[in-house]
Design an enzyme around this catalytic site. Sequence first.
Site, PDB file in Angstrom:
ATOM      1  N   ASP A  19      -1.929 -26.372 -20.915  1.00 23.63           N
ATOM      2  CA  ASP A  19      -1.962 -25.460 -22.062  1.00 23.63           C
ATOM      3  C   ASP A  19      -3.378 -24.911 -22.286  1.00 23.63           C
ATOM      4  O   ASP A  19      -4.360 -25.587 -21.981  1.00 23.63           O
ATOM      5  CB  ASP A  19      -1.477 -26.216 -23.307  1.00 23.63           C
ATOM      6  CG  ASP A  19      -1.110 -25.277 -24.437  1.00 23.63           C
ATOM      7  OD1 ASP A  19      -1.005 -24.057 -24.208  1.00 23.63           O
ATOM      8  OD2 ASP A  19      -0.940 -25.767 -25.563  1.00 23.63           O
ATOM      9  N   ASN A  67       9.303 -19.903 -22.985  1.00 28.05           N
ATOM     10  CA  ASN A  67       8.272 -18.920 -22.622  1.00 28.05           C
ATOM     11  C   ASN A  67       8.819 -17.500 -22.402  1.00 28.05           C
ATOM     12  O   ASN A  67       8.062 -16.539 -22.359  1.00 28.05           O
ATOM     13  CB  ASN A  67       7.479 -19.365 -21.380  1.00 28.05           C
ATOM     14  CG  ASN A  67       6.499 -20.488 -21.660  1.00 28.05           C
ATOM     15  OD1 ASN A  67       6.181 -21.271 -20.776  1.00 28.05           O
ATOM     16  ND2 ASN A  67       6.006 -20.582 -22.893  1.00 28.05           N
TER      17      ASN A  67
HETATM   18  C1  FPP Z   1       0.170 -22.380 -21.382  1.00 27.07           C
HETATM   19  O1  FPP Z   1      -0.982 -21.736 -21.851  1.00 27.07           O
HETATM   20  C2  FPP Z   1       0.391 -22.058 -19.993  1.00 27.07           C
HETATM   21  C3  FPP Z   1       1.478 -21.442 -19.478  1.00 27.07           C
HETATM   22  C4  FPP Z   1       2.631 -21.015 -20.272  1.00 27.07           C
HETATM   23  C5  FPP Z   1       1.555 -21.125 -18.050  1.00 27.07           C
HETATM   24  C6  FPP Z   1       1.091 -22.204 -17.138  1.00 27.07           C
HETATM   25  C7  FPP Z   1       0.760 -21.592 -15.854  1.00 27.07           C
HETATM   26  C8  FPP Z   1      -0.342 -21.872 -15.131  1.00 27.07           C
HETATM   27  C9  FPP Z   1      -1.326 -22.903 -15.433  1.00 27.07           C
HETATM   28  C10 FPP Z   1      -0.655 -21.108 -13.933  1.00 27.07           C
HETATM   29  C11 FPP Z   1       0.328 -21.061 -12.884  1.00 27.07           C
HETATM   30  C12 FPP Z   1       0.778 -22.323 -12.314  1.00 27.07           C
HETATM   31  C13 FPP Z   1       1.212 -22.402 -11.059  1.00 27.07           C
HETATM   32  C14 FPP Z   1       1.907 -23.580 -10.569  1.00 27.07           C
HETATM   33  C15 FPP Z   1       0.971 -21.312 -10.120  1.00 27.07           C
HETATM   34  P1  FPP Z   1      -0.823 -20.695 -23.028  1.00 27.07           P
HETATM   35  O2  FPP Z   1      -0.586 -19.359 -22.447  1.00 27.07           O
HETATM   36  O3  FPP Z   1       0.238 -21.164 -23.962  1.00 27.07           O
HETATM   37  O4  FPP Z   1      -2.218 -20.775 -23.695  1.00 27.07           O
HETATM   38  P2  FPP Z   1      -2.535 -20.594 -25.247  1.00 27.07           P
HETATM   39  O5  FPP Z   1      -1.870 -21.736 -25.961  1.00 27.07           O
HETATM   40  O6  FPP Z   1      -4.019 -20.691 -25.300  1.00 27.07           O
HETATM   41  O7  FPP Z   1      -2.006 -19.267 -25.660  1.00 27.07           O
END
Ligand code: FPP
Length: 241
Positions: A19, A67
Amino acid sequence: MATKDSLSEGPRHVALIMDGNGRWAQARGRPRLFGHHAGAKRVKEIVRACKPLGVKYMTIFAFSTENWKRTQSEVSGLMSLFRQYIRKEARGLKAEGVRVRFIGDRVRLDEKLVKLMNELEEMTAENDVVNLTIAINYGGRDEVARATKRLARDVANGTLSPDDVDEETLPRYLDTHVLPDPDLVIRTSGEARISNFLLWQSAYAEYEFIDTLWPDFTEEEFTRIVGSFGGRKRRFGAVPA
Ligand code: FPP
């Protein structure tokens, strides 16, 4: 596996809620996808760190059933990142002995991505150094509901008796049926929530919530957290002798 009531050894299965990509990007005045790309680069380093630490299974939360509520451009950017990631990393993962599996409902994912996921699973099926499971369109409740549907079908067609449905039976229908339960769940970015990740499987997991945003998460921090796990007493509900 750690013996009940003993000082546990290192975690065999670590699950990661990655996250903080969005905030990491925003802090740099960049679009959220920039953060996801930076986050994807971290995955390799952490997977590589598993073998020397004795972490045989790593499960990462890449995209949840919730998501889809994000903007269309973020969702399609993430889907395209997953495709790029698989194309770019497949050979390296195979060469390093990583077996890749995907969990989550593939029905809603685009055909091209599902094809790449299937190919990567097949291509790495003989590997056993580290087992990397990537959760895409995954939600714990959704997984339990899908598992229950399959189980109910088996009851309806007579291959399973309702009297045989218990704690051992149900997990055989989960997406994770071939994996051990996670010993440790790490969530980055300061949020202390499990957000529908591995609900059934994490009943006895230890949790570590850390402030670091996922794109800043390093092998050093991972090593420190995994190392500190060794000193915890896990009793699985039992009373110490
Ligand atoms: C949460 O951060 C992250 C995600 C919803 C996506 C996770 C994906 C990756 C780490 C990259 C891709 C992974 C692979 C396996 C290629 P957020 O967007 O919720 O962050 P925030 O809470 O700061 O908004």
